[in-house]
Design a protein around this motif. Structure first.
Motif, short mmCIF file in Angstrom:
data_model
loop_
_atom_site.label_atom_id
_atom_site.label_comp_id
_atom_site.label_asym_id
_atom_site.label_seq_id
_atom_site.Cartn_x
_atom_site.Cartn_y
_atom_site.Cartn_z
N UNK A 145 56.08 78.01 23.15
CA UNK A 145 55.58 78.60 24.39
C UNK A 145 56.64 78.68 25.48
N UNK A 146 57.66 77.82 25.36
CA UNK A 146 58.68 77.77 26.42
C UNK A 146 59.39 79.11 26.58
N UNK A 147 59.60 79.82 25.45
CA UNK A 147 60.34 81.07 25.50
C UNK A 147 59.54 82.19 26.14
N UNK A 148 58.18 82.03 26.20
CA UNK A 148 57.35 83.06 26.81
C UNK A 148 57.34 82.97 28.32
N UNK A 149 57.84 81.87 28.88
CA UNK A 149 57.86 81.70 30.32
C UNK A 149 58.96 82.53 30.94
N UNK A 150 58.80 82.82 32.24
CA UNK A 150 59.82 83.60 32.95
C UNK A 150 61.12 82.81 32.97
N UNK A 151 62.19 83.43 32.48
CA UNK A 151 63.48 82.75 32.40
C UNK A 151 63.57 81.74 31.29
N UNK A 152 62.57 81.70 30.41
CA UNK A 152 62.58 80.70 29.35
C UNK A 152 63.65 80.92 28.32
N UNK A 153 64.17 82.13 28.22
CA UNK A 153 65.20 82.39 27.22
C UNK A 153 66.57 81.91 27.62
N UNK A 154 66.74 81.51 28.89
CA UNK A 154 68.05 81.05 29.37
C UNK A 154 68.04 79.53 29.44
N UNK A 155 68.99 78.87 28.77
CA UNK A 155 69.05 77.40 28.83
C UNK A 155 69.21 76.92 30.27
N UNK A 156 68.54 75.85 30.58
CA UNK A 156 68.57 75.31 31.94
C UNK A 156 69.59 74.18 32.04
N UNK A 157 70.61 74.37 32.87
CA UNK A 157 71.65 73.36 33.09
C UNK A 157 71.63 72.99 34.57
N UNK A 158 71.56 71.71 34.87
CA UNK A 158 71.46 71.28 36.26
C UNK A 158 72.36 70.09 36.55
N UNK A 159 72.70 69.95 37.82
CA UNK A 159 73.42 68.77 38.30
C UNK A 159 72.39 67.75 38.75
N UNK A 160 72.32 66.62 38.07
CA UNK A 160 71.27 65.64 38.37
C UNK A 160 71.77 64.40 39.08
N UNK A 161 73.08 64.23 39.20
CA UNK A 161 73.57 63.08 39.94
C UNK A 161 74.99 63.32 40.44
N UNK A 162 75.35 62.59 41.48
CA UNK A 162 76.68 62.73 42.07
C UNK A 162 77.09 61.40 42.69
N UNK A 163 78.37 61.09 42.57
CA UNK A 163 78.89 59.83 43.12
C UNK A 163 80.26 60.10 43.74
N UNK A 164 80.43 59.63 44.96
CA UNK A 164 81.71 59.77 45.67
C UNK A 164 82.13 58.40 46.17
N UNK A 165 83.35 58.00 45.88
CA UNK A 165 83.86 56.70 46.35
C UNK A 165 85.30 56.85 46.83
#
Length: 520
Positions: A145-165
């Motif tokens: 069902x995931x592929x039937x969703x809008x934009x479901x054919x494009x793999x989802x890549x996200x930035x989920x964390x960041x660290x600065x020191x």
């Protein structure tokens, strides 16, 4: 006469005032003033002991000033930095045969690098930027069902964390250092920051101790201690304990790490942690320089490679495989004291496709970037630097060429006196030789130095030291900024010999290894 010898009327550090000449004075003007002042201040011209002592002092100062200003290179440094410029560290490494303009440029560069290095050594700034990327959708997706969703054919890549020191050091004494550091972190929309102050004391050549104070918005105040000790040249231990204060009370923690060199390229670690997250880990890190690192952390295996891509930059990639962590690709770029870290989480499972692409992908990307970007850039940068070097030294090279030709002509008239020697230089060339077939389109740039080299022969021997040969009598640099060699064809006791020597390599002639086989 006493007023003429009064030290207060003449600045000891102003050589132009000492010689009573303008800053644009010619060598003839300097010499004339120097001779006149020597006659005036010569100690033998004064009978009074006090005046004689003052005269001797000023006589030495005048001589010192003249010795500096008569040397064009030393005068160039003095004009920029004064007397102190002749005494500071670095002047001795400047090549004195260069023109004054080149000396100024070189000295300014050395001063700038030295100041940057001194500031770097005093503060030792270090920074890290880490950006976590979740790319699990590339390899582990819903297939229905995931592929039937809008934009479901494009793999989802996200930035989920960041660290600065960031951290800096402030030396207090030769053994005490204060370290100030801070960090900001965010993960899935939640974040916080901390600030730490540590005082480190070097107790001996084998170890040091450190006290740390910290505070943050997500955790309470922190007090900790850390000790490092080399037990043997191949074995060291670190121990760290801390107290974390929070609304839930005081939470202690202890961490101990034992490390040992198993061989030249392998390190073994044993870590024990007690407290909030108690654990025990063993790891083996293998660094072979070719395959930069292979590590084992319990159920985690890591392998990767690093490559220096410029003078101050190192690029590395590491693949991490484990249970239950899955497969991750970690890309790291070190630029001077800054580190940029990009951990990319590919999958939670051990999928062969993820391992394959994590291994092959960075290699293909690096080769492409190396061929299309890095090498052309470095080549263009090298050509640009060479062009600047040629332009800045063009007048000096032309002068050196004239001097070398004049010396060769004078030597040529003496050449016949060497032809009866046991060692005879038949032909000698100095410059850039094209020996690689792939570079046949390039033109060789050499000069004939047969006569100057023959005149350096003494007792049937020719010995050249580990210095650039362009400074030898009768030599000059035919290709500024490029690699040069010296090729010599000579005869010793009726036998032909030949040798090709690098520009700064020592050379001793004759040698049995130079003999041309088959020519007897």
């Amino acid at each position: 006469m006493a007023s003429a010898l009064d030290d207060d009327e003449i600045s000891k550090d102003d050589y132009y005032s000492l010689l009573n000449v303008r800053r644009e004075a010619t060598q003839d003007e300097l010499k004339a003033s120097y001779r006149r002042l020597c006659m005036l201040y010569h100690p033998d011209k004064h009978r009074d002991p006090e005046l004689k002592q003052q005269a001797e002092k000023l006589f030495n100062l005048v001589h010192e000033a003249y010795e500096v200003l008569r040397d064009p290179q030393a005068r160039a440094i003095y004009d920029i930095y004064g007397k102190r410029g002749l005494e500071v560290d670095g002047w001795e490494v400047v090549e004195r045969r260069r023109a004054p303009a080149e000396i100024r440029e070189e000295y300014e560069r050395l001063q700038k690098e030295r100041e940057e290095r001194r500031l770097q050594q005093r503060t030792n700034p270090k920074g890290t930027i880490s950006v976590g990327i979740d790319a699990t959708d590339l390899f582990d997706r819903y297939e229905e069902d995931y592929e039937d969703m809008v934009g479901g054919g494009i793999p989802h890549v996200e930035i989920n964390k960041m660290h600065i020191s960031q951290s800096i050091e402030a030396p207090l004494t030769t053994k005490d250092t204060a370290i100030l550091s801070g960090s900001l972190s965010t993960h899935n929309g939640n974040g916080g920051g901390t600030i730490n102050l540590a005082l480190r004391k070097v107790t001996s050549t084998k170890g040091w101790g450190e006290i740390e104070f910290g505070a943050g918005d997500t955790h309470g105040p922190l007090f900790g201690m850390k000790v490092f000790r080399n037990l043997t040249p191949r074995f060291f231990v670190t121990a760290q304990c801390g107290l974390q204060f929070s609304s839930r009370g005081m939470r202690p923690g202890v961490t101990t790490v034992l490390a040992r060199h198993l061989d030249k390229n392998t390190m073994g670690y044993l870590q024990w942690r007690w407290g909030i997250q108690s654990s025990m880990n063993t790891s083996i890190v293998r660094d072979t320089k070719r395959l930069s690192e292979v590590s084992f952390f319990g159920t985690v295996v890591e392998y990767g490679a690093e490559r220096k891509i410029s003078r101050h930059s190192v690029l590395g990639a590491t693949v991490s495989i484990g249970v239950p962590q899955g497969v991750s690709l970690k890309i790291k770029l070190n630029r001077a004291s800054q580190t940029y870290f990009f951990p990319i989480h590919l999958t939670d499972q051990l999928l062969p496709s993820a391992v394959f692409y994590a291994t092959v992908g960075p290699l293909v990307f690096y080769v492409a970037i190396q061929q299309l970007v890095i090498r052309p850039y470095l080549r263009a940068q090298k050509e640009q630097d060479l062009e600047k070097q040629r332009e800045s030294s063009a007048s000096n090279i032309a002068k050196k060429k004239q001097e070398a030709e004049a010396v060769s002509q004078k030597m040529d008239s003496l050449f016949f006196t060497f032809t009866l020697s046991g060692l005879i230089i038949l032909n000698a060339w100095y410059g850039k030789f094209v020996t690689d077939n792939s570079k046949r389109h390039e033109r060789a740039k050499v000069i004939d130095v047969t006569v100057p080299l023959q005149c350096l022969v003494k007792d049937s021997k020719l010995i050249l030291t580990e210095t650039a040969k362009s400074g030898l009598p009768g030599f000059y640099d035919p290709c500024v900024g490029e690699e040069k060699s010296l090729k010599v064809l000579y005869q010793f006791r009726g036998v032909m010999h030949q040798v090709l020597s690098g520009d700064t390599e020592p050379l001793r002639i004759p040698k049995q290894s130079h003999r041309i086989d088959g020519d007897t």
